[in-house]
Design a protein around this motif. Structure first.
Motif, PDB file in Angstrom:
ATOM      1  N   SER A 111      38.176  37.268  55.359  1.00 51.85           N
ATOM      2  CA  SER A 111      37.313  37.663  54.248  1.00 51.85           C
ATOM      3  C   SER A 111      36.413  36.533  53.748  1.00 51.85           C
ATOM      4  CB  SER A 111      38.152  38.203  53.092  1.00 51.85           C
ATOM      5  OG  SER A 111      39.023  37.196  52.615  1.00 51.85           O
ATOM      6  N   SER A 125      37.950  42.034  64.722  1.00 51.07           N
ATOM      7  CA  SER A 125      38.315  42.477  63.383  1.00 51.07           C
ATOM      8  C   SER A 125      37.494  41.664  62.391  1.00 51.07           C
ATOM      9  CB  SER A 125      39.815  42.243  63.142  1.00 51.07           C
ATOM     10  OG  SER A 125      40.133  42.414  61.785  1.00 51.07           O
ATOM     11  N   GLU A 127      37.031  41.364  58.323  1.00 50.72           N
ATOM     12  CA  GLU A 127      37.531  41.779  57.011  1.00 50.72           C
ATOM     13  C   GLU A 127      36.388  41.937  56.023  1.00 50.72           C
ATOM     14  OE1 GLU A 127      40.574  39.151  55.548  1.00 50.72           O
ATOM     15  OE2 GLU A 127      41.886  39.532  57.260  1.00 50.72           O
ATOM     16  N   ASP A 128      36.621  42.741  54.973  1.00 50.53           N
ATOM     17  CA  ASP A 128      35.656  42.890  53.890  1.00 50.53           C
ATOM     18  C   ASP A 128      35.350  41.520  53.299  1.00 50.53           C
ATOM     19  OD1 ASP A 128      35.562  45.615  54.151  1.00 50.53           O
ATOM     20  OD2 ASP A 128      36.984  46.019  52.532  1.00 50.53           O
ATOM     21  N   GLY A 129      34.064  41.245  53.083  1.00 49.17           N
ATOM     22  CA  GLY A 129      33.645  39.972  52.518  1.00 49.17           C
ATOM     23  C   GLY A 129      33.234  38.953  53.568  1.00 49.17           C
TER      24      GLY A 129
END
Length: 139
Positions: A111, A125, A127-129
């Motif tokens: 993130s 993958s 992540e959010d952010g």
């Protein structure tokens, strides 16, 4: 359980001391080889050039050049800054990477991580952010 040891068997140990952390999920039995070796580039270090080897690498400092650890994991920690081409089995970006990444298994961008460069991966993958700028070639 983590142990810290200086790798005195390496030919580099006589020239440039470095630290190797041996991490095992459980206590090893006597005489049993370690499950995972991890070399660390500390916060105050700047490495310019090519990094190759046969152990995983954790980067907390700065690296400029190329990193080629095809059977291992490269982790760019939160304070890590990498301007390099990275080729590894697994790549984890928690800091900043500027360069091409080739992960034969997977690439994870945390993130707070940022990656600016093209990637060639089997799995990814984000992540959010997280910040990712570049193209993805899935193989």
């Amino acid at each position: 359980m983590s142990n810290q040891r200086v790798n005195a068997t390496s030919p580099l140990a006589q020239e440039t001391p470095h630290q190797v952390r041996l991490s095992n999920a459980s206590d090893p039995t006597p005489g049993e080889p370690s499950v995972h070796e991890l070399a660390t580039i500390g916060k105050s270090l700047l490495i310019r050039g090519d990094i190759t080897g046969s152990e995983s690498l954790s980067i907390e400092g700065r690296v400029e050049g190329s990193i080629n650890l095809p059977g291992n994991r490269v982790t760019v920690r939160r304070n890590g800054q990498v301007s390099a081409t990275i080729a590894a089995r697994e790549i984890v970006v928690l800091g900043h990477v500027d360069g091409r990444c080739e992960a034969s298994d997977n690439l994870d961008i945390g993130s707070e991580g940022s990656l600016n460069g093209d990637v060639v991966v089997s799995r990814i993958s984000v992540e959010d952010g997280a910040i990712f700028t570049g193209s993805i070639d899935m193989r």
